[in-house]
Design a protein around this motif. Structure first.
Motif, PDB file in Angstrom:
ATOM      1  N   ASP A 196      47.354  43.126  48.775  1.00 39.39           N
ATOM      2  CA  ASP A 196      46.613  43.974  47.841  1.00 39.39           C
ATOM      3  C   ASP A 196      46.015  43.089  46.747  1.00 39.39           C
ATOM      4  O   ASP A 196      46.138  41.856  46.790  1.00 39.39           O
ATOM      5  CB  ASP A 196      47.516  45.077  47.255  1.00 39.39           C
ATOM      6  N   LYS A 197      45.363  43.717  45.790  1.00 36.21           N
ATOM      7  CA  LYS A 197      44.645  42.953  44.770  1.00 36.21           C
ATOM      8  C   LYS A 197      45.581  42.008  44.001  1.00 36.21           C
ATOM      9  O   LYS A 197      45.259  40.839  43.776  1.00 36.21           O
ATOM     10  CB  LYS A 197      43.966  43.933  43.803  1.00 36.21           C
ATOM     11  N   HIS A 203      47.309  34.153  44.342  1.00 41.40           N
ATOM     12  CA  HIS A 203      47.057  32.938  45.123  1.00 41.40           C
ATOM     13  C   HIS A 203      45.626  32.418  45.020  1.00 41.40           C
ATOM     14  O   HIS A 203      45.354  31.284  45.410  1.00 41.40           O
ATOM     15  CB  HIS A 203      47.403  33.199  46.594  1.00 41.40           C
ATOM     16  N   LEU A 204      44.707  33.258  44.530  1.00 41.85           N
ATOM     17  CA  LEU A 204      43.307  32.842  44.425  1.00 41.85           C
ATOM     18  C   LEU A 204      42.930  32.804  42.954  1.00 41.85           C
ATOM     19  O   LEU A 204      43.220  33.752  42.216  1.00 41.85           O
ATOM     20  CB  LEU A 204      42.395  33.840  45.158  1.00 41.85           C
ATOM     21  N   ALA A 205      42.268  31.720  42.535  1.00 44.77           N
ATOM     22  CA  ALA A 205      41.906  31.589  41.120  1.00 44.77           C
ATOM     23  C   ALA A 205      40.960  32.711  40.716  1.00 44.77           C
ATOM     24  O   ALA A 205      41.073  33.271  39.624  1.00 44.77           O
ATOM     25  CB  ALA A 205      41.258  30.229  40.890  1.00 44.77           C
ATOM     26  N   ILE A 206      40.011  33.043  41.605  1.00 43.62           N
ATOM     27  CA  ILE A 206      39.039  34.102  41.297  1.00 43.62           C
ATOM     28  C   ILE A 206      38.720  34.834  42.599  1.00 43.62           C
ATOM     29  O   ILE A 206      38.577  34.200  43.653  1.00 43.62           O
ATOM     30  CB  ILE A 206      37.784  33.494  40.622  1.00 43.62           C
ATOM     31  N   LEU A 207      38.673  36.172  42.518  1.00 45.79           N
ATOM     32  CA  LEU A 207      38.478  36.954  43.749  1.00 45.79           C
ATOM     33  C   LEU A 207      37.014  37.005  44.170  1.00 45.79           C
ATOM     34  O   LEU A 207      36.707  37.084  45.357  1.00 45.79           O
ATOM     35  CB  LEU A 207      39.027  38.377  43.581  1.00 45.79           C
ATOM     36  N   GLN A 208      36.083  36.969  43.185  1.00 49.23           N
ATOM     37  CA  GLN A 208      34.665  36.992  43.546  1.00 49.23           C
ATOM     38  C   GLN A 208      34.198  35.562  43.777  1.00 49.23           C
ATOM     39  O   GLN A 208      34.487  34.694  42.974  1.00 49.23           O
ATOM     40  CB  GLN A 208      33.811  37.636  42.449  1.00 49.23           C
ATOM     41  N   GLY A 209      33.479  35.321  44.871  1.00 50.55           N
ATOM     42  CA  GLY A 209      32.988  33.961  45.156  1.00 50.55           C
ATOM     43  C   GLY A 209      33.236  33.536  46.586  1.00 50.55           C
ATOM     44  O   GLY A 209      32.316  33.119  47.275  1.00 50.55           O
ATOM     45  N   PRO A 210      34.502  33.645  47.073  1.00 49.49           N
ATOM     46  CA  PRO A 210      34.744  33.257  48.467  1.00 49.49           C
ATOM     47  C   PRO A 210      34.088  34.207  49.462  1.00 49.49           C
ATOM     48  O   PRO A 210      33.704  35.323  49.100  1.00 49.49           O
ATOM     49  CB  PRO A 210      36.271  33.357  48.611  1.00 49.49           C
ATOM     50  N   ALA A 222      40.275  48.285  57.653  1.00 49.81           N
ATOM     51  CA  ALA A 222      39.675  49.261  56.726  1.00 49.81           C
ATOM     52  C   ALA A 222      40.368  49.211  55.369  1.00 49.81           C
ATOM     53  O   ALA A 222      39.709  49.227  54.314  1.00 49.81           O
ATOM     54  CB  ALA A 222      39.766  50.658  57.322  1.00 49.81           C
ATOM     55  N   ALA A 223      41.703  49.118  55.371  1.00 51.21           N
ATOM     56  CA  ALA A 223      42.462  49.102  54.105  1.00 51.21           C
ATOM     57  C   ALA A 223      42.120  47.861  53.294  1.00 51.21           C
ATOM     58  O   ALA A 223      41.921  47.927  52.071  1.00 51.21           O
ATOM     59  CB  ALA A 223      43.959  49.170  54.402  1.00 51.21           C
ATOM     60  N   LEU A 228      39.285  44.902  48.845  1.00 53.00           N
ATOM     61  CA  LEU A 228      38.368  43.850  48.391  1.00 53.00           C
ATOM     62  C   LEU A 228      37.213  44.439  47.588  1.00 53.00           C
ATOM     63  O   LEU A 228      36.876  43.936  46.511  1.00 53.00           O
ATOM     64  CB  LEU A 228      37.830  43.056  49.596  1.00 53.00           C
ATOM     65  N   VAL A 229      36.643  45.516  48.105  1.00 54.82           N
ATOM     66  CA  VAL A 229      35.526  46.148  47.396  1.00 54.82           C
ATOM     67  C   VAL A 229      36.013  46.648  46.034  1.00 54.82           C
ATOM     68  O   VAL A 229      35.350  46.461  45.004  1.00 54.82           O
ATOM     69  CB  VAL A 229      34.898  47.278  48.250  1.00 54.82           C
ATOM     70  N   GLY A 230      37.226  47.224  46.016  1.00 57.53           N
ATOM     71  CA  GLY A 230      37.817  47.712  44.769  1.00 57.53           C
ATOM     72  C   GLY A 230      38.057  46.581  43.775  1.00 57.53           C
ATOM     73  O   GLY A 230      38.067  46.789  42.561  1.00 57.53           O
ATOM     74  N   ALA A 231      38.246  45.365  44.297  1.00 55.94           N
ATOM     75  CA  ALA A 231      38.491  44.213  43.417  1.00 55.94           C
ATOM     76  C   ALA A 231      37.183  43.551  42.990  1.00 55.94           C
ATOM     77  O   ALA A 231      37.192  42.497  42.359  1.00 55.94           O
ATOM     78  CB  ALA A 231      39.377  43.199  44.147  1.00 55.94           C
ATOM     79  N   GLY A 232      36.059  44.149  43.391  1.00 56.43           N
ATOM     80  CA  GLY A 232      34.766  43.631  42.931  1.00 56.43           C
ATOM     81  C   GLY A 232      34.115  42.639  43.876  1.00 56.43           C
ATOM     82  O   GLY A 232      33.114  41.995  43.519  1.00 56.43           O
ATOM     83  N   VAL A 233      34.653  42.483  45.087  1.00 60.70           N
ATOM     84  CA  VAL A 233      34.041  41.555  46.054  1.00 60.70           C
ATOM     85  C   VAL A 233      32.799  42.237  46.638  1.00 60.70           C
ATOM     86  O   VAL A 233      32.825  43.419  46.975  1.00 60.70           O
ATOM     87  CB  VAL A 233      35.041  41.211  47.186  1.00 60.70           C
TER      88      VAL A 233
END
Ligand SMILES: Cc1cc2nc3c(=O)[nH]c(=O)nc-3n(C[C@H](O)[C@H](O)[C@H](O)COP(=O)(O)OP(=O)(O)OC[C@H]3O[C@@H](n4cnc5c(N)ncnc54)[C@H](O)[C@@H]3O)c2cc1C
Length: 246
Positions: A196-197, A203-210, A222-223, A228-233
């Protein structure tokens, strides 16, 4: 059930098979000469003269779990009780199967500045095994993060190989989670939560970018996509491979 049309098929000989996790087998075929693929692609495997068959037919789509630099093609599957899988388990070694041409765009992006985050649910590990082994072999500079979720360590195929890769490739990080340890007979010191988020953020410095790659049963894919979309990806940064049939 096959989902890809077989454009060109080649014959391949079964060389060996082995259990790689509980109820999970890897099938090693001789790589037919001229067979080309990219790490992460899949192919249709057809049993031409199986000892038994059923209404689901004699073809399944499998990701190629082996890297390009080996001269074998490996397919790995959960051994559910279907005619296709029972047949694959018992046909004699040296049996030939038909393999369709490799298809799919579930392959590593070219932009080496962008990290790749792989999210595997159970048997969804297969395309990633090929990608991370090939990236290690080619010394690709991409930062690679593999989140590998299973119910128990007993269910997790290729753990030792992946742990070794983490030592040989400084750009590769492996994060495993076992979500039903109460049903396991083994010990476990790592993560035990569903991906989950919060878990990704640990473990990831920033969620947007990869660029994110998700593979596994459709409900899991689907989950994770929703997470990911909910986390702003960005949707454009999410690629998914659904293993229909699970
Ligand atoms: C691109 C891709 C890569 C895959 N890679 C792997 C892999 O590496 N390893 C692996 O084990 N599996 C992989 N799969 C899934 C695989 O093709 C089989 O569907 C799965 O192994 C189940 O096979 P089975 O013989 O156990 O069950 P099946 O007899 O095939 O089916 C079980 C149930 O699922 C239903 N079903 C089957 N296919 C579909 C479908 N397309 N849509 C909706 N319902 C369906 C059937 O009707 C049945 O009810 C992949 C699938 C795709 C599309």
């Amino acid at each position: 059930m096959a989902t890809n049309a077989v454009l060109v098929a080649v014959q391949a000989r079964l060389m060996r098979r082995e259990e790689v996790a509980e109820g999970t087998m890897a099938f090693h075929f001789e790589k037919p000469s001229g067979f080309t693929f990219k790490a992460g692609q899949s192919a249709d495997v057809t049993l031409t003269d199986p000892p038994e068959t059923d209404t689901e037919g004699n073809t399944r789509t499998f990701s190629i779990a082996s890297p390009l630099f080996e001269n074998e093609l490996v397919f790995t599957t959960r051994m559910r009780d279907t005619a296709f899988k029972r047949s694959l388990k018992k046909v004699p070694l040296a049996t030939e199967v038909k393999i369709g041409s490799a298809t799919g765009s579930f392959t590593l992006h070219k932009n080496r500045a962008k990290p790749a985050v792989f999210l595997a649910g159970g048997i969804g590990i297969t395309p990633f095994l090929s990608i991370v082994r090939q990236a290690d072999h080619d010394r690709l500079p991409h930062k690679l993060y593999l989140f590998y979720s299973n119910r128990r360590p007993e269910d997790a195929a290729f753990l030792d190989t992946l742990r070794t890769l983490e030592k040989t490739n400084p750009n590769f990080r492996l994060i495993c989670t076992m979500t039903e340890m109460s049903k396991s007979k083994k010990g476990w010191k790592g993560e035990t939560v569903l991906i989950d988020k919060e878990m990704l953020s640990r473990h990831l410095a920033i969620l947007q970018g990869p660029i994110y790659y998700v593979a596994g049963p459709p409900t899991m894919v689907a989950a994770i996509r929703q997470t990911l979309v909910g986390a702003g990806v960005e949707e454009d940064d999410i690629r998914a491979e659904e293993f229909a049939g699970y």
